[in-house]
Enzyme design. Structure first.
Site, short mmCIF file in Angstrom:
data_model
loop_
_atom_site.label_atom_id
_atom_site.label_comp_id
_atom_site.label_asym_id
_atom_site.label_seq_id
_atom_site.Cartn_x
_atom_site.Cartn_y
_atom_site.Cartn_z
CB THR B 146 35.05 64.82 63.31
OG1 THR B 146 35.71 63.92 62.42
CG2 THR B 146 33.54 64.69 63.11
CE LYS B 168 34.23 63.61 59.29
NZ LYS B 168 34.10 62.41 60.22
CB THR B 179 34.63 55.69 52.30
OG1 THR B 179 35.54 56.14 53.29
CG2 THR B 179 34.53 56.75 51.23
CD GLU B 258 41.17 60.09 64.29
OE1 GLU B 258 40.21 60.75 64.68
OE2 GLU B 258 41.34 58.90 64.58
CG ASN B 382 41.66 57.87 67.80
OD1 ASN B 382 40.56 58.34 67.62
ND2 ASN B 382 42.58 57.76 66.84
#
Lengths: 387, 387
Positions: B146, B168, B179, B258, B382
């Site tokens: 993603t 991922k 997870t 991220e 985000n």
């Protein structure tokens, strides 16, 4: 500097710079003319500062006469030297004011792991009795700030008495038993036992319901002194005013969270217990993905579902019984309510106060918590703090 | 696109765009030529997606023949329609491949609260048998991404057999039982019971020890298929290779968190229990204040003390018995070791891998966890995800 509309009788204070890190206000003493009934709650951190240790000792008998607070240095993780230093600060202030050192509650807030600059503190404390004045509590609200962008204080009348409250706190805010620094002083006459019980009840509904970043401070302290000079007041009124003032101050703390651009209020209702409602509400208000979405006005309500879902200890929570609203806008009720309302949700997220309502469908309990969004500025403030 | 040096026998795959949100790779099927021994672990989220529900059903008998994964849409909080949709996806793939729908483990990852675009999926699945090829697993590692910045995959030989793993995950990463998405395929012959036990042990030491942002995904899945075509291998070797591969992949996930600029490894030793060591290590690796300090190369080690202290349930932790190091640099040992070493600490924090070692002095247990720093980019990614 904004002053307060009125002050309780028999409290004097001074606030000054003693040069702990720079020349900004960093030291304040708030003292009652007579010994006061007192109560306090402290951080549960295993790395709590020596001021906490000393404060716990001194408030144990339900009596205090002064708060002594420094900012810019937390005096935490400083070993035996740190404990000796804060005891010396209390002793010196007590000698100057001719009060008992055991009636002083000290607090320190700021960077962790540095010893207090004692030479500066000794020089600043010398002769301080002459600097103590009534009607100056609002200056103390400035002196206790660290990265706060504004002072947080309130004054309310209760009959003939006055209650003043102030607090500071912007990061490292996820109180557990007590929270950051908050001080209340009143000239109402309140019995020690009631004062303690009342403070605990109020803190559990207010300061213990906020979170900026899930990090629990080593220095959290909430304390109150009631010196009785204004006589008795109805206890129910006192409790209600204290609750309202603490709620206002807690909301102030959340909305001034480090880097915050928005106040976030999350209410979870129809929960199996207060504990369940609070846990789910905290999970939402603490979720970095919820916080960044609100910062970015991203209508990504699915992250609220995620944050509910991660409370997996509650097996009675079933997605088909859950509903989620932002303000008046229902977005999920056992199933998504379509993408048509996303523009409306995005528009709502531009408000500076965002309210999220979740109904769990597991019972009748409810809880409200407060927090803030997560912005670039939080990262900036905390990437550059000590250096 | 980087390929793998070798592939297990009897696995074919295809990866393509079916247009779930755009034209990037968003759909992959990984299938064994024969039914395989299988095990899987899933999120504990109360808001788990219907793919999790179906996956739990299908792997219950210890046998699978295919993984079917879509990215860009998590199909979570989508009610009964969402469940019907993912069942239809599995049924259609099974019909195309002439295998049992009950031997398919489906996964979906992406935005929460949107229904799958079924027309696009139906068109993409039609005729897919002709697209299945050996030696293409590396393309699947791309299709499951993603906001990942790079694919995460490994291949290792165990005797005559080959083990390939891929995963991922970049945000919403604080797994509890399992997870994000991680898949292993091998042609080793492994008994179902051992495969399940081995996967659980390995996941608890690897994927369950990472955290990017404390947010637990609704779609977490770790699954393994062993089709046995390469025959038996020493089980201890198999377990060791799986452990090493899962450790590598978990570190890959953390370092590609991220917005991450640095991999953070925290080891807590001399703890009273593995649970205590893990809890304290997670508290450190999840602290926004620790993470931002490391992003900003701020030598503010006191925040590690704070993060230890907030584990207040462990009353056996005493500051005087704790030590804290960054790499080889000891900064606290019952007391601060002075400000002289702060420049050295600041220099160390410029590394892309930062290791923090904490000794609690409460026992003999230890645990290592992985995470990443908290940067402006996390906030940006985000705050702008869905729109």
């Amino acid at each position: 500097m904004q002053s307060l509309p009125f002050y309780p009788q028999g409290f004097r204070s001074c606030a000054k710079s003693v040069g702990i890190r720079d020349t900004t206000l960093d030291f304040t003493v708030i003292a009652s003319d007579v010994p006061a009934a007192a109560a306090a709650m402290f951080t549960q951190s295993r790395f709590c500062g020596p001021a906490i240790t000393v404060g716990r000792e001194h408030v144990a008998n339900g009596q205090l006469q002064a708060f002594v607070i420094n900012s810019k240095n937390a005096n935490v993780a400083t070993g035996e030297q740190g404990l000796a230093n804060i005891r010396e600060v209390a002793r010196r202030v007590a000698e100057e004011l001719h009060i008992a050192a055991e009636d002083i509650l000290p607090s320190s807030t700021g960077v962790i792991g540095w010893q207090l600059p004692m030479e500066n503190l000794r020089a600043g404390i010398a002769g301080i009795a002459a600097e103590m004045r009534p009607g100056r509590l609002h200056v103390s609200a400035h002196a206790i700030m660290t990265t706060d962008t504004r002072p947080k204080m309130r004054a309310r009348r209760i009959g003939d008495a006055v209650l003043v409250g102030m607090c500071k706190g912007v990061g490292m805010i996820e109180p557990n038993m007590a929270t950051m620094l908050a001080y209340f002083v009143t000239d109402a006459r309140i019995a020690q036992d009631y004062l303690k019980q009342c403070l605990q009840e109020v803190v559990n509904l207010t300061f213990n319901m906020i979170s900026v970043d899930t990090d629990t401070s080593t220095s959290d302290t909430v304390a109150i002194m009631a010196n009785g000079l204004a006589g008795d007041v109805p206890l129910a009124d006192f409790r209600q005013v204290l609750l309202e003032m603490a709620t206002d101050l807690a909301r102030d703390l959340a909305s001034d969270g480090e880097g915050a651009t928005k106040l976030l209020e999350v209410t979870v209702s129809q929960a199996a217990s207060f504990e369940q409602a609070k846990t789910v509400a905290k999970s939402i208000v603490n979720s970095p993905l919820v916080k960044t979405a609100i910062f970015g006005t991203d209508p990504n309500w699915g992250r609220v579902a995620m944050a509910i879902g991660k409370c997996h200890q509650y097996t009675d929570i079933l997605p088909e019984n859950v509903s989620i609203s932002f303000g008046d806008l229902l977005v999920y009720q056992g199933q998504p309510l379509g993408q048509e309302n996303l523009p409306q949700l995005e528009a709502y997220l531009h408000n500076t106060e965002v309210a999220i309502y979740v109904s769990l469908g597991t019972g009748e309990a409810r809880a409200t918590v407060w927090g803030c969004d997560l912005s670039y500025e939080y990262v900036k403030i905390n990437g550059e703090y000590t250096t």
